[in-house]
Design an enzyme around this catalytic site. Structure first.
Site, short mmCIF file in Angstrom:
data_model
loop_
_atom_site.label_atom_id
_atom_site.label_comp_id
_atom_site.label_asym_id
_atom_site.label_seq_id
_atom_site.Cartn_x
_atom_site.Cartn_y
_atom_site.Cartn_z
N ASN A 1 8.42 -0.41 9.76
CA ASN A 1 8.42 -0.93 11.12
C ASN A 1 9.84 -1.26 11.58
O ASN A 1 10.43 -0.52 12.36
CB ASN A 1 7.52 -2.17 11.20
CG ASN A 1 7.23 -2.57 12.63
OD1 ASN A 1 7.93 -2.17 13.55
ND2 ASN A 1 6.21 -3.38 12.82
N ASP A 2 10.40 -2.34 11.05
CA ASP A 2 11.73 -2.75 11.53
C ASP A 2 12.80 -1.70 11.29
O ASP A 2 13.71 -1.54 12.08
CB ASP A 2 12.13 -4.07 10.86
CG ASP A 2 11.20 -5.22 11.28
OD1 ASP A 2 10.65 -5.14 12.39
OD2 ASP A 2 11.02 -6.15 10.49
#
Lengths: 463, 102
Positions: free
Chosen positions: A388-389
């Site tokens: 995600n990040d």
């Protein structure tokens, strides 16, 4: 001929073995042999130590080596690759406490007759060893899920920590200042206790996704503790080996911090990820477009070049084997497949690489963001699995984002992106990911393992 | 005594610089085995543990024995476990294509 001389020559050979071992780790071809050479160096150091005349009796040594050997060998053999981060943390902690015990035993055995020049390294070995020990145990708890992966924060935390640090320095001064032996032993104990507490306090405010930094740092501490133990017993091989490990841990820590564009102080003290970052409602753009496994198959089937970007979600779902299977099917289908692995993806440095290697992915297919980003525009499909990040374009484009400046894998620049994700929940940094709303992104919701298995089944049913 | 400490400090400084040089060249793919391998090296403290345990009986009561033996146990776990687990990991990193070519 003097025995001492031979022993020291053997220690030099051991040190050379460690140096070559580490040097050979710089290539996958030689790494395994390097590890073996390093292990042989260790064996040599152990044997010559046992031959020295300071060693009078062997029964306790044999007991310790047998017990430790059985525990070490069986846990190394039995541990699952997915549990590797916590395993590394535990071994690290044991190295720390071993140095602590070496310092303590030296102190105990020569109580009252040691000079201050010897007291200082004992003190350092004990406190660094203590911090490494409990710090690693907390890291173990967090990585294995026994303690919450979220940062644990309370008001006045920094004040308490500063107080502990101050106390441990004061204790050190009194201890080296040498009052009567019976008092110094109590001061010694308080310092030992404090170091164990500091280890706990240092790691609890750090969140799960920042664990790669912590593990690398604790790794460095265990080396420094061994180094201090080397000054305790005035032994050059401990100093060289300890310094090598200390330096290696520091370099890794630096690499990890750089990969997140954050300072070490920020990682250690900010409690990053504890609170959800404030969302600017105007940032919400469009909505995520879900996709079915079947449609996903059609996109992949037509692709000439595919990049797979895994994250911690792949480890949680234990999807590495099906992912490799999908990769192989895509290759067989004529596509060029690469795995783009962010340095901080997962819970320890190199975590994803180990999992994919376990699943038999070819070493040459494992790439870094620097390898894949320049050619990203020519990539047909990027498959993001549980990351995600590290693929959040806000890190590149949004100056107000808490992760702004962190180098990412530019998956959003590929022609199309398929994101495998459980839900729309935010990642560790607690911020929205605009990638999920982009025009070229499709979301494949569900457990990563079953989604990928579904894709594999689609490929197989056609062929 | 003093000169030997200075000499050891000198070794320390050189070893740190050497460590920086060596580790900077390790690719990120191999960071986990690097960590567990260097972790095993930090088990070198076993040399101190062996000396402590081997001389313990004749020094200062049962505490000496307990401290020395425990130190040997933990250091051995660190060394044996560390090297074996590193080997297990490194065994998995393979170049399939190049192997086929050979």
């Amino acid at each position: 001929m003097d025995m001492k001389l031979w022993v020291n020559l053997a220690y030099i050979i051991a040190a050379i073995a460690f140096i070559f071992g580490l040097k050979m780790l710089s290539s996958a071809r030689t790494a395994r042999r390097g590890n073996l050479i390093s292990a042989l160096g260790m064996l040599l150091a152990i044997i010559v130590t046992l031959l020295q005349k300071d060693i009078i009796s062997y029964e306790w040594i044999i007991l310790g080596v047998v017990v430790g050997g059985i525990i070490g060998a069986s846990s190394a053999r039995l541990v699952a690759m997915t549990a590797m981060p916590q395993m590394v943390a535990v071994f690290n902690g044991f190295g720390g406490i071993a140095s602590l015990l070496v310092g303590w035993s030296e102190y105990h055995n020569y109580l009252g007759i040691i000079s201050w020049g010897a007291l200082l390294p004992i003190y350092l070995a004990v406190i660094i060893g203590g911090i490494t020990f409990t710090g690693s145990l907390v890291a173990y708890g967090k990585l294995s899920g026994r303690i919450t992966g979220r940062p644990i924060l309370f008001s006045g935390q920094r004040l308490v920590n500063a107080l502990f640090l101050l106390l441990i320095i004061v204790a050190g001064v009194f201890y080296i200042g040498k009052l009567e032996p019976q008092y110094t032993y109590w001061i010694f104990f308080s310092a030992l206790g404090l170091s164990l507490l500091i280890g706990v306090m240092a790691v609890i405010p750090i969140g799960g996704a920042d664990m790669p930094v912590v593990i690398a740092l604790l790794n460095s501490y265990s080396g420094l503790a061994a180094c201090a133990a080397g000054f305790v017993i005035l032994n050059n091989v401990l100093i060289v080996a300890g310094a090598l490990v200390g330096a290696s841990g520091i370099i890794l820590t630096k690499i990890m911090c750089k990969a997140m564009n954050r300072s070490l102080a920020n990682v250690l003290f900010s409690g990053f990820g504890a609170v959800k970052a404030k969302q600017d409602s105007s940032q919400q753009q469009g909505e995520a477009k879900p996709i079915s496994i079947e449609d996903c198959y059609y996109i992949l089937e037509a692709a000439q070049s595919v990049i797979i970007a895994p994250g911690y979600g792949m480890a949680v779902a234990q999807a590495q084997h099906v992912v490799r299977e999908l990769g192989d099917l895509l290759t067989a289908n004529g596509a060029e497949v690469r795995y783009a692995i962010h340095p901080v993806a997962g819970r320890m440095p190199g975590h994803m690489n180990v999992l994919l290697a376990e699943a038999n992915v070819d070493y040459d297919q494992l790439s870094t963001p620097d390898d894949v980003n320049p050619t990203m525009d020519a990539v047909d499909v990027c498959v993001v699995i549980g990351a995600n990040d590290v693929v959040n374009p806000a890190a590149r484009d949004d100056e107000n984002s808490p992760i702004y400046g962190m180098p990412i894998i530019d998956v959003d620049r590929a022609r199309s992106v398929i994101v495998l994700k459980r839900s729309m929940a935010a990642g560790f940094a607690g911020i929205d990911n605009l990638l999920f709303f982009a025009d070229n992104t499709r979301m494949l919701f569900g457990d990563a393992k079953s989604s990928v298995a579904g894709l594999v089944a689609e490929f197989k049913s056609v062929n | 005594m003093e000169t030997s400490v200075i000499l050891l400090l000198f070794i320390l400084v050189l070893a740190i610089f050497l460590g920086f040089e060596l580790i900077s060249k390790v690719p990120s793919t191999l960071h986990t085995p690097l960590m567990s391998g260097s972790n095993a090296i930090s088990g070198i403290t076993i040399v101190g543990a062996l000396t402590a345990a081997g001389a313990a009986q004749y020094v200062n009561g049962w505490e000496s024995i307990a401290l020395g033996t425990l130190a040997v146990i933990f250091a051995t776990i660190n060394v044996v476990g560390g090297y074996l687990v590193t080997d297990r990991m490194l065994k998995m990193f393979k170049h399939h294509k190049s192997q086929q070519e050979k």
